[in-house]
Every structure is written in structure tokens, then in C-alpha cells.
Scaffold this active site. Structure first.
Site, mmCIF file in Angstrom:
data_model
loop_
_atom_site.group_PDB
_atom_site.id
_atom_site.type_symbol
_atom_site.label_atom_id
_atom_site.label_comp_id
_atom_site.label_asym_id
_atom_site.label_seq_id
_atom_site.Cartn_x
_atom_site.Cartn_y
_atom_site.Cartn_z
ATOM 1 N N CYS A 109 3.380 8.340 1.738
ATOM 2 C CA CYS A 109 3.657 7.607 2.639
ATOM 3 C C CYS A 109 4.337 5.834 2.000
ATOM 4 O O CYS A 109 3.499 6.009 1.644
ATOM 5 C CB CYS A 109 2.407 7.023 3.224
ATOM 6 S SG CYS A 109 2.840 5.848 5.171
ATOM 7 N N CYS A 125 5.712 -7.120 7.678
ATOM 8 C CA CYS A 125 6.857 -6.828 8.434
ATOM 9 C C CYS A 125 6.816 -8.147 9.202
ATOM 10 O O CYS A 125 6.501 -8.616 9.564
ATOM 11 C CB CYS A 125 6.153 -5.617 8.801
ATOM 12 S SG CYS A 125 7.874 -4.390 9.427
ATOM 13 N N SER A 172 9.877 4.448 16.667
ATOM 14 C CA SER A 172 8.427 4.656 16.832
ATOM 15 C C SER A 172 8.531 3.973 18.240
ATOM 16 O O SER A 172 8.890 2.994 18.555
ATOM 17 C CB SER A 172 8.246 3.139 16.225
ATOM 18 O OG SER A 172 7.667 3.338 14.910
ATOM 19 N N LEU A 173 7.880 5.183 19.322
ATOM 20 C CA LEU A 173 8.852 4.531 20.384
ATOM 21 C C LEU A 173 7.036 3.977 21.280
ATOM 22 O O LEU A 173 7.669 3.212 21.649
ATOM 23 C CB LEU A 173 8.728 6.121 21.269
ATOM 24 C CG LEU A 173 10.050 5.827 22.727
ATOM 25 C CD1 LEU A 173 11.147 5.070 23.359
ATOM 26 C CD2 LEU A 173 9.385 7.669 23.167
ATOM 27 N N HIS A 174 6.817 4.896 21.114
ATOM 28 C CA HIS A 174 5.075 4.089 21.188
ATOM 29 C C HIS A 174 4.900 3.737 23.354
ATOM 30 O O HIS A 174 3.790 3.043 23.692
ATOM 31 C CB HIS A 174 4.460 2.814 21.071
ATOM 32 C CG HIS A 174 4.681 3.506 19.500
ATOM 33 N ND1 HIS A 174 4.554 4.318 18.972
ATOM 34 C CD2 HIS A 174 5.155 2.094 17.999
ATOM 35 C CE1 HIS A 174 4.096 4.590 17.498
ATOM 36 N NE2 HIS A 174 5.150 3.456 17.461
ATOM 37 N N CYS A 202 -0.399 -2.791 15.083
ATOM 38 C CA CYS A 202 0.161 -2.255 13.247
ATOM 39 C C CYS A 202 -0.920 -3.843 12.622
ATOM 40 O O CYS A 202 -0.616 -4.679 12.866
ATOM 41 C CB CYS A 202 1.239 -2.204 13.577
ATOM 42 S SG CYS A 202 1.859 -2.588 11.409
ATOM 43 N N CYS A 224 4.463 -5.708 16.306
ATOM 44 C CA CYS A 224 3.989 -4.945 16.892
ATOM 45 C C CYS A 224 2.463 -5.109 17.016
ATOM 46 O O CYS A 224 1.635 -5.105 15.858
ATOM 47 C CB CYS A 224 3.730 -3.244 16.384
ATOM 48 S SG CYS A 224 5.926 -3.213 15.490
ATOM 49 N N GLU A 240 0.698 -1.131 0.071
ATOM 50 C CA GLU A 240 -0.061 0.096 0.259
ATOM 51 C C GLU A 240 0.870 1.563 0.177
ATOM 52 O O GLU A 240 1.919 1.270 0.191
ATOM 53 C CB GLU A 240 -0.959 -0.175 1.403
ATOM 54 C CG GLU A 240 -1.294 -1.290 1.390
ATOM 55 C CD GLU A 240 -2.242 -1.456 2.788
ATOM 56 O OE1 GLU A 240 -2.212 0.168 3.331
ATOM 57 O OE2 GLU A 240 -3.117 -2.139 3.190
ATOM 58 N N ASN A 263 -4.713 3.989 14.876
ATOM 59 C CA ASN A 263 -5.715 3.973 14.452
ATOM 60 C C ASN A 263 -6.757 2.433 14.348
ATOM 61 O O ASN A 263 -5.776 1.359 14.614
ATOM 62 C CB ASN A 263 -5.451 3.691 12.752
ATOM 63 C CG ASN A 263 -5.162 5.353 12.208
ATOM 64 O OD1 ASN A 263 -3.894 5.442 12.083
ATOM 65 N ND2 ASN A 263 -6.188 5.722 12.188
ATOM 66 N N CYS A 278 -1.787 1.930 7.568
ATOM 67 C CA CYS A 278 -0.945 0.506 6.444
ATOM 68 C C CYS A 278 -1.598 -0.491 7.485
ATOM 69 O O CYS A 278 -1.634 -0.977 7.537
ATOM 70 C CB CYS A 278 0.345 1.105 6.343
ATOM 71 S SG CYS A 278 0.490 2.987 4.567
ATOM 72 N N GLY A 322 6.152 -2.073 6.463
ATOM 73 C CA GLY A 322 7.451 -2.335 6.470
ATOM 74 C C GLY A 322 8.503 -1.709 7.373
ATOM 75 O O GLY A 322 8.219 -0.384 7.639
ATOM 76 N N GLU A 323 9.842 -2.176 7.436
ATOM 77 C CA GLU A 323 10.558 -1.697 8.707
ATOM 78 C C GLU A 323 11.674 -1.136 7.860
ATOM 79 O O GLU A 323 11.866 -1.778 6.689
ATOM 80 C CB GLU A 323 11.088 -2.648 9.568
ATOM 81 C CG GLU A 323 12.426 -1.979 10.152
ATOM 82 C CD GLU A 323 12.345 -0.007 10.519
ATOM 83 O OE1 GLU A 323 10.894 -0.666 11.640
ATOM 84 O OE2 GLU A 323 13.651 -0.352 11.089
ATOM 85 N N SER A 353 11.637 6.442 9.199
ATOM 86 C CA SER A 353 10.560 6.298 10.422
ATOM 87 C C SER A 353 11.166 4.773 10.696
ATOM 88 O O SER A 353 10.798 3.727 9.593
ATOM 89 C CB SER A 353 9.369 5.806 10.649
ATOM 90 O OG SER A 353 8.852 5.194 11.571
HETATM 91 N N1 SAH Z 1 8.175 0.268 11.269
HETATM 92 C C1 SAH Z 1 8.285 1.794 11.194
HETATM 93 C C2 SAH Z 1 7.184 2.376 9.317
HETATM 94 C C3 SAH Z 1 6.305 1.314 9.137
HETATM 95 S S1 SAH Z 1 5.370 1.904 11.045
HETATM 96 C C4 SAH Z 1 8.024 1.874 12.392
HETATM 97 O O1 SAH Z 1 7.793 1.123 12.906
HETATM 98 O O2 SAH Z 1 8.785 3.017 12.398
HETATM 99 C C5 SAH Z 1 5.154 3.697 10.628
HETATM 100 C C6 SAH Z 1 3.946 4.304 12.125
HETATM 101 O O3 SAH Z 1 2.613 3.810 11.966
HETATM 102 C C7 SAH Z 1 4.732 3.427 13.157
HETATM 103 O O4 SAH Z 1 5.337 4.849 13.772
HETATM 104 C C8 SAH Z 1 3.760 2.314 13.581
HETATM 105 O O5 SAH Z 1 4.418 2.498 14.931
HETATM 106 C C9 SAH Z 1 2.264 3.464 13.050
HETATM 107 N N2 SAH Z 1 1.233 2.419 13.239
HETATM 108 C C10 SAH Z 1 1.282 1.391 13.073
HETATM 109 N N3 SAH Z 1 -0.181 0.707 13.349
HETATM 110 C C11 SAH Z 1 -0.756 2.006 13.803
HETATM 111 C C12 SAH Z 1 -2.163 2.122 14.169
HETATM 112 N N4 SAH Z 1 -2.781 1.493 13.813
HETATM 113 N N5 SAH Z 1 -2.812 3.050 14.137
HETATM 114 C C13 SAH Z 1 -1.644 4.195 14.296
HETATM 115 N N6 SAH Z 1 -0.158 4.241 13.975
HETATM 116 C C14 SAH Z 1 -0.057 3.148 13.943
HETATM 117 FE FE1 SF4 Z 2 6.129 -3.183 11.433
HETATM 118 FE FE2 SF4 Z 2 6.450 -1.004 12.031
HETATM 119 FE FE3 SF4 Z 2 3.847 -2.077 12.333
HETATM 120 FE FE4 SF4 Z 2 6.281 -2.730 13.939
HETATM 121 S S1 SF4 Z 2 4.515 -0.790 13.523
HETATM 122 S S2 SF4 Z 2 4.805 -4.100 12.431
HETATM 123 S S3 SF4 Z 2 7.577 -2.596 12.360
HETATM 124 S S4 SF4 Z 2 5.602 -2.333 10.176
#
Ligand code: SAH
Ligand code: SF4
Length: 393
Positions: free
Chosen positions: A123, A130, A247-249, A137, A134, A104, A325, A367, A192-193, A224
Site C-alpha cells: 500500500c 493530502c 472512494s464513494l463512502h 481520514c 475527508c 507511510e 479504522n 494510513c 495522499g490522492e 484509488s
Molecule cells: N486518496 C485516495 C487514496 C488514499 S485513501 C482515496 O481517497 O481513495 C485509501 C482508502 O482508505 C480510501 O478509500 C479512503 O477513503 C480509505 N480510508 C481513509 N480513512 C480511513 C479510515 N479511517 N478507515 C478506513 N478506511 C479509510
Molecule cells: Fe485524502 Fe484519500 Fe484521505 Fe480523502 S481519504 S483525505 S482523499 S487520502
């Protein structure tokens, strides 16, 4: 870069020209007994005129155009679905790659405001699936298919660049502003990462940065990452100085380990040390993405822990709060009051922060969701008894 042809076709291996820098393209022409200066012409067609058809490259001899059509390709992928949000400011495409994998990409359009002029941000996905899992995600829940080639990364940006060139976007209700007809920013925040696919990602960024081609400034590119410490250190030494988002979270190892398995390999102390070194090497601010999960990481105590964690980085840390999301996981975004309280604590401790405006909900903005929905639809129309769960031809 050679793209594997689809099964059951007679197409021979073609070189995807979008995977090559201009010097590499030059080398390709020389190796094919063609004049080196053709590389400059073709690069110009690809990235300045945004041409995706060899037959339209009118300053090339017809024989060369035919040869290119036979032996080369320009980002071979099929758009399976394109969705526009109701306000047309978020556009999402589902792309099928040459081997049937689905990814996507999203275009986000921002009208001009007091701080900045209009922006068109793509984006971009860097992998199909991936490997990092996480829990919040949608992509992470799919598992890993494969890395994208540099050409497959570049092609996503060019798709939207062509769309904007053909039909510039004018923010409704802002009559004085000029339409936006080109991509101004890219964020590697799709599927993806990026740092797990380091070489192809850096190659794609260099191609897009080339001043003789697409000419997108490094400061308009954001990588990211989930927090791959050795790759963050490597990135800090690159001549191409892009923006870094982490991506700290979660503000503690215990909590981060529950939602982000990578934290067990690279715990917060190591991640923050790498960020500190990145800042020392680049003198650039780092953005910390913080997906807000109601009842999980969004309390006042978490905000205080976050302040403490990032205090050593001083003004070089910026927090981007992102209400989660919805995916198939059971996380919910906090309400506006909880978000306000969380951010107020950060502000009170001079921790710069913003909140990502929700957008494109009507087209599955996070995504991985569009592909998930598409694949579910494909499964539900599969013949009874078929266990096909992947959208390939
Ligand atoms: N893998 C990389 C980049 C892709 S994800 C990373 O993790 O940084 C891009 C961003 O979207 C990251 O900050 C990720 O944590 C966030 N993300 C993933 N799932 C999400 C969701 N359901 N709602 C909001 N942000 C999300
Ligand atoms: Fe992969 Fe980034 Fe999603 Fe984590 S947030 S699963 S690293 S795409």
C-alpha cells in the site's frame, strides 16, 4: 529527477535513478558521456536484483560506480520506524524523505486460498499529507505537504521487495505452500490522492510495469481516488490499464458532502458518469470503496440508496465495505450484525460486494495514523516552550 539535499550537508544535487524509465536512464548516461548500454545494466541491478548500492554493481567499471555514488542516488529516504503486526502479516514503515517529510507504506501478506495464490500487496503513499480533508481520514486531517516524486513512490515498493527477497514469507499453518519472495500487487491507498499527483504517479507505474525491470503487471496495480472526475477520464485513455477504485463512502450528495468535501466540486452524478465512461472505454470493473461509519452511512436505507445509485453500472460495479479504522475523529465501525444486514441488501439486488478484513490494528493500520502517533511522540519530547510539531531533524 533531482532530489533536494538535506539542509546543512555538503551533498550536491543527485539524480534519483528510481524516478527514470529505462529510456530516460539511457538518456542520462548519454548526457553524462557514458555508454548507453549501461542503462540496461543499471536497470537490471535496480529492479531485478533489487540492488540499492552502486558499489555492488559488479559489472560496471569501478570509476563508473564511484561516479554514480557521487552524482546519483537510489531512492534516498530513511526508515524511521518499522512495525510488524503480531501475526507478521501486516508490516508498516514510516519513511523520512530527503526534505524531512514523513510518509507511510504498508505491506499486507495474504496466504493462498481457493480463489488465488499467495499475495504480497504494498500500500503506497503518493503524497505527503493530502489536500482533500475527508473527515474520517487521518491523512486528510494533516493537510497537504507536497507531491511525491516518481522515485519516492517506486522506492516504497522496492523497500518491501528487498525485504521479501531477503526473507521470504511462509504462511504459518500452511506447510504445503511455497514461501512468497516478491511483491505481487500494489494499491495506491496510502497517504495522499494519486490522481492529484497524476504525472508522477503514472511515471512510477510505468517504471514498475517495465518488463525489463520490476515487471509488475498493470492488472496487479490499483489506483484509488477520492473522485477527481477529469483525471478519471484521462486515466481511462491511458495505455496502462490499471484497476480503478473509487472512494464513494456515501450514497447521496447530501451525506457525501458532509464527509468528503470534494463532493461539492464533483457531485455523484458527474462522478458516476465518469465511471460509466471509464467502463465503456476499458470494459473493466470498478471497485467502489465504502467506509462504514456506524450511525452515519450504514443503515438499510443507505444500502438501498447505494443499490439504486450503482444499478446503471450493472455487473461492472463492485462494492468493498470497509469498517472504519479508528482515528482521532469520533467515527466508530458498525458491529458484525449491521455489516451483515448492509451486505445482504446489496447481495439481494445482485450488487457484488466484499468486506475488507480488519488487519494490523495493533500497528495502526489506517494510513496516516503511524505518522500522527510519531509526530505526537516527537512533540511530547520537544523541549518545553518549543512549538515544533513536525518530525524533522
Ligand atoms: N486518496 C485516495 C487514496 C488514499 S485513501 C482515496 O481517497 O481513495 C485509501 C482508502 O482508505 C480510501 O478509500 C479512503 O477513503 C480509505 N480510508 C481513509 N480513512 C480511513 C479510515 N479511517 N478507515 C478506513 N478506511 C479509510
Ligand atoms: Fe485524502 Fe484519500 Fe484521505 Fe480523502 S481519504 S483525505 S482523499 S487520502
Amino acid at each position: 529527477m533531482t532530489i533536494t539535499p538535506k539542509k546543512n550537508t555538503t551533498t550536491k544535487h543527485k539524480t534519483d535513478l528510481l524516478a527514470l524509465t529505462q529510456p530516460q536512464l539511457q538518456q542520462w548516461f548519454v548526457e553524462h558521456d557514458e555508454a548507453a548500454f549501461r542503462a540496461k545494466q543499471v536497470f537490471n541491478w535496480l529492479y531485478q536484483r533489487l540492488c540499492n548500492d552502486f558499489s555492488a554493481m559488479s559489472n560496471l567499471p569501478q570509476a563508473l560506480r564511484n561516479r554514480l555514488a557521487e552524482e546519483a542516488s537510489i531512492g534516498p529516504m530513511i526508515v524511521r520506524s518499522e512495525q510488524h503486526s503480531k501475526d507478521d502479516r501486516t508490516r508498516k514503515i514510516l519513511l523520512e524523505l530527503a526534505d524531512g517529510k514523513l510518509i507511510e507504506s504498508v505491506l499486507m501478506l495474504y496466504p493462498p486460498n481457493r480463489e488465488s495464490s499467495a499475495r504480497a500487496t504494498v500500500c503506497v503513499s503518493t503524497q505527503a499529507g493530502c489536500a482533500f480533508g475527508c473527515t474520517f481520514c487521518a491523512t486528510g486531517q494533516m493537510g497537504f505537504d507536497r507531491h511525491l516524486s516518481a522515485g519516492e513512490i517506486v522506492a516504497q515498493v522496492l523497500y518491501f521487495a528487498r525485504e521479501l527477497q531477503a526473507s521470504p514469507w511462509l504462511a504459518a499453518g500452511l506447510p504445503g505452500s511455497t514461501p512468497i519472495d516478491h511483491v505481487t500487487n500494489i494499491v495506491l491507498m496510502g497517504m495522499g490522492e494519486p490522481l492529484h499527483n497524476y504525472d508522477n504517479v503514472l511515471q512510477a507505474l510505468r517504471i514498475l510495469n517495465s518488463s525489463e525491470g520490476f515487471n509488475l503487471g498493470a492488472r496487479h496495480m490499483t489506483v484509488s481516488t477520492v473522485g477527481l472526475v477529469p483525471a478519471i477520464r484521462k486515466l481511462s485513455q491511458e495505455p496502462l490499464q490499471v484497476n480503478l477504485a473509487i472512494s464513494l463512502h456515501a450514497p447521496t450528495d447530501e451525506l457525501r458532502g458532509q464527509t468528503m468535501p470534494i463532493n461539492r466540486k464533483y457531485p455523484l452524478r458527474e462522478l458516476l458518469a465518469a465511471c460509466q465512461d471509464y467502463i465503456s472505454a476499458t470494459r473493466r470493473q470498478v471497485t467502489f470503496e465504502y467506509v462504514l461509519l456506524a450511525g452515519v452511512n450504514d443503515t438499510a436505507e443507505h444500502a438501498h440508496q447505494l443499490v439504486e445509485l450503482l444499478a446503471p453500472l450493472k455487473q461492472f460495479a463492485h462494492v468493498n465495505c470497509i469498517p472504519v479504522n479508528l482515528t482521532s475523529a469520533s467515527y466508530r465501525p458498525p458491529g458484525p450484525e449491521a455489516i451483515r444486514t448492509f451486505r445482504t441488501i446489496l447481495f439481494e439486488h445482485n450488487l457484488s460486494n466484499s468486506v475488507r478484513a480488519e488487519r494490523g490494528d495493533d500497528i495502526a493500520a489506517a494510513c496516516g495514523q503511524l505518522r500522527t502517533r510519531f509526530e505526537k511522540k516527537r512533540v511530547s519530547v520537544s523541549p518545553i516552550g518549543s512549538n515544533q510539531n513536525h518530525a524533522t531533524d
